[in-house]
Scaffold this active site. Structure first.
Site, PDB file in Angstrom:
ATOM      1  N   HIS A 210       0.794  -1.228   0.000  1.00 50.53           N
ATOM      2  CA  HIS A 210       0.000   0.000   0.000  1.00 50.53           C
ATOM      3  C   HIS A 210       0.829   1.283   0.000  1.00 50.53           C
ATOM      4  O   HIS A 210       0.279   2.374  -0.014  1.00 50.53           O
ATOM      5  CB  HIS A 210      -0.923   0.020   1.218  1.00 50.53           C
TER       6      HIS A 210
HETATM    7  C1  UD1 Z   1      -1.770   5.079   6.383  1.00 48.68           C
HETATM    8  C2  UD1 Z   1      -0.417   5.498   6.995  1.00 48.68           C
HETATM    9  C3  UD1 Z   1       0.620   4.442   6.688  1.00 48.68           C
HETATM   10  C4  UD1 Z   1       0.157   3.073   7.158  1.00 48.68           C
HETATM   11  C5  UD1 Z   1      -1.200   2.771   6.541  1.00 48.68           C
HETATM   12  C6  UD1 Z   1      -1.727   1.442   7.003  1.00 48.68           C
HETATM   13  C7  UD1 Z   1      -0.005   7.919   7.073  1.00 48.68           C
HETATM   14  C8  UD1 Z   1       0.742   9.025   6.465  1.00 48.68           C
HETATM   15  N1  UD1 Z   1       0.042   6.757   6.401  1.00 48.68           N
HETATM   16  O1  UD1 Z   1      -1.606   5.038   4.981  1.00 48.68           O
HETATM   17  O2  UD1 Z   1       1.822   4.764   7.361  1.00 48.68           O
HETATM   18  O3  UD1 Z   1       1.105   2.109   6.784  1.00 48.68           O
HETATM   19  O4  UD1 Z   1      -2.122   3.807   6.904  1.00 48.68           O
HETATM   20  O5  UD1 Z   1      -2.886   1.078   6.325  1.00 48.68           O
HETATM   21  O6  UD1 Z   1      -0.610   8.090   8.113  1.00 48.68           O
HETATM   22  N2  UD1 Z   1      -9.179   4.653   2.587  1.00 48.68           N
HETATM   23  C9  UD1 Z   1     -10.393   4.013   2.547  1.00 48.68           C
HETATM   24  N3  UD1 Z   1     -10.900   3.539   3.725  1.00 48.68           N
HETATM   25  C10 UD1 Z   1     -10.259   3.663   4.914  1.00 48.68           C
HETATM   26  C11 UD1 Z   1      -9.035   4.332   4.937  1.00 48.68           C
HETATM   27  C12 UD1 Z   1      -8.496   4.815   3.764  1.00 48.68           C
HETATM   28  O7  UD1 Z   1     -10.998   3.874   1.502  1.00 48.68           O
HETATM   29  O8  UD1 Z   1     -10.796   3.199   5.949  1.00 48.68           O
HETATM   30  C13 UD1 Z   1      -8.586   5.141   1.299  1.00 48.68           C
HETATM   31  C14 UD1 Z   1      -8.922   6.584   1.021  1.00 48.68           C
HETATM   32  O9  UD1 Z   1      -9.113   6.725  -0.343  1.00 48.68           O
HETATM   33  C15 UD1 Z   1      -7.647   7.305   1.423  1.00 48.68           C
HETATM   34  C16 UD1 Z   1      -6.579   6.281   1.100  1.00 48.68           C
HETATM   35  O10 UD1 Z   1      -7.183   5.007   1.358  1.00 48.68           O
HETATM   36  O11 UD1 Z   1      -7.510   8.496   0.752  1.00 48.68           O
HETATM   37  C17 UD1 Z   1      -5.336   6.408   1.928  1.00 48.68           C
HETATM   38  O12 UD1 Z   1      -5.632   6.432   3.328  1.00 48.68           O
HETATM   39  P1  UD1 Z   1      -4.675   7.231   4.347  1.00 48.68           P
HETATM   40  O13 UD1 Z   1      -5.129   7.018   5.737  1.00 48.68           O
HETATM   41  O14 UD1 Z   1      -4.533   8.637   3.889  1.00 48.68           O
HETATM   42  O15 UD1 Z   1      -3.269   6.579   4.114  1.00 48.68           O
HETATM   43  P2  UD1 Z   1      -2.848   5.046   4.006  1.00 48.68           P
HETATM   44  O16 UD1 Z   1      -2.326   4.824   2.640  1.00 48.68           O
HETATM   45  O17 UD1 Z   1      -3.917   4.144   4.512  1.00 48.68           O
END
Ligand code: UD1
Length: 389
Positions: A210
């Site tokens: 991811h």
């Molecule tokens: C975040 C952490 C990363 C960790 C990862 C574990 C930061 C900077 N990054 O990255 O260190 O390894 O979590 O999973 O904090 N989304 C959904 N549903 C959810 C959550 C996210 O659809 O419940 C999608 C959204 O489109 C969002 C994207 O995933 O924009 C990224 O989510 P985000 O929390 O920004 O970062 P991660 O890539 O999950």
């Protein structure tokens, strides 16, 4: 002593769970209040974990959701400040390196509340990773550091933090791993996990991916998929897919490289695009929705190897001595390579295939379990917290 524990994203929940359980043993002295920032919010990225990990529902859910780094961090700060002002805690505990970690840390520090950081001192030296910025910024304002490996302690001392504030305690993630393994013992955690396992051959691979550096860049993702395709001709790859990765695969139109593994048992027989209930999972990359902690653990603990770019998986595989192939250029968790079962191979397809072949042919290095990864890190943390009071 009132302690606010902050969790926001999927890997935080596993780290908070054992600390919370330990705090609850001392209910006459300590009171743990659980704050979920809502950074992750989907059922299978968040709620499932609270149920499985055996911890209480959060006392507060800040429901921040997704957004840019600035938006997410700022929004958590505004909402977490309200909780701090209301609860007036003696200590705020943050874990890991996600946006929730630094956001809650900043709020605590500016309100003059003591701040503890669990998994402190890790350094990838790669400033292009948002996590590295979060780690260094959080450690620069932390009062009480808990490290998972000696190098974490060394890094903090080099950065001139006072030795009395740095505690090498082992790893709460591993506490949780052992707890969960013991909890389900010989039993299958769910019908779903059993259904997938039953259809797999002995030789199979599990995978997670991811990181923005791997999935947001079309060229890099193309290289990785090329390697996965070659590897999956020898053994099926089970790939529960993070929402970020799924979005990127769809955006680049790469869906054709994958087979879809539906996780809804009731629709297994009717979903046209999916692998059928009776079908054996032979060669191919099987993409599914994210799995719960127990279900995924049940699968990867018997895999021939795990391919990942996650920090936590590098450590959990080391704890169970499963070969781990890390598709990153560096790691902030060097003990997993020096002592553990991890190999950091980057994203060169030939190298990924070479290392997967080694694992599939059982030609992996001998590995050891790192010091203090014994399931008792949370005991040491809570002991140190009590002393600090
Ligand atoms: C975040 C952490 C990363 C960790 C990862 C574990 C930061 C900077 N990054 O990255 O260190 O390894 O979590 O999973 O904090 N989304 C959904 N549903 C959810 C959550 C996210 O659809 O419940 C999608 C959204 O489109 C969002 C994207 O995933 O924009 C990224 O989510 P985000 O929390 O920004 O970062 P991660 O890539 O999950």
């Amino acid at each position: 002593m009132k302690i606010l524990l902050v969790a926001g994203a999927r890997p935080n929940f596993m780290k908070i769970a054992p600390i919370l359980r330990e705090i609850e043993k001392y209910s006459s002295e300590l009171r743990g209040i659980l704050v979920h920032t809502g950074q992750h919010y989907d059922q299978n990225m968040s709620d499932t974990f609270f149920k499985e990990l055996g911890i209480k529902e959060p006392d507060y859910n800040l429901e921040v959701g997704s957004g840019s780094h600035a938006f997410q961090t700022a929004e958590i700060m505004v909402r977490f400040e309200e909780v701090c002002l209301k609860e007036k805690p003696d200590l705020v505990v943050v874990v890991g390196d996600v946006n929730s970690t630094i956001a809650a840390g900043l709020v605590a520090k500016k309100l003059h509340i003591k701040l503890a950081h669990v998994e402190a001192g890790l350094r990838s030296r790669d400033w292009s990773m948002p996590e590295e910025i979060n780690r260094i910024a959080t450690d620069s304002i932390t009062d009480l550091f808990f490290t998972t490996e000696k190098e974490g302690t060394d890094n903090l001392l080099k950065e001139r933090h006072t030795p009395e504030t740095v505690h090498f305690v082992g790893h709460v993630m591993i506490d949780n791993l052992f707890y969960q393994l013991k909890k389900f013992g010989d039993k299958v955690p769910s019908e779903l996990a059993e259904n997938i396992k039953k259809r797999l051959p002995d030789k199979y691979i599990c995978m997670t991916m991811h990181r923005p550096s791997n999935v947001d860049d079309e060229e890099t993702l193309t290289r990785i998929i090329k390697a996965l395709k070659a590897v999956s001709e020898k053994a099926p790859i089970i790939f529960p897919c993070h929402p970020r990765t799924k979005k990127q695969i769809e955006m680049f139109g790469f869906q054709g490289a994958f087979k879809t593994l539906t996780l809804n048992l009731s629709t297994l027989n009717t979903s046209i695009n999916s692998v059928q209930a009776v079908e054996h999972l032979t060669n191919g990359i099987y993409l599914s929705e994210p799995l719960g902690y127990d279900d995924f653990l049940y699968l990867w603990k018997d895999a021939f190897c795990v391919i990942t770019d996650s920090g936590g998986m590098q450590e959990e595989t080391t704890a169970l001595k499963i070969p781990c192939i890390t598709i990153r250029e560096n790691t902030e968790r060097p003990i997993t390579v020096e002592l553990g079962s991890n190999a950091v191979v980057g994203t060169d397809p030939e190298k990924i295939v070479e290392y997967c072949n080694k694992a599939l042919n059982k030609q992996w290095k001998e590995s050891k379990i790192p010091e203090l990864w014994d399931g008792k890190a949370s005991e040491r943390i809570v002991e140190a917290i009590k002393h600090s009071a």
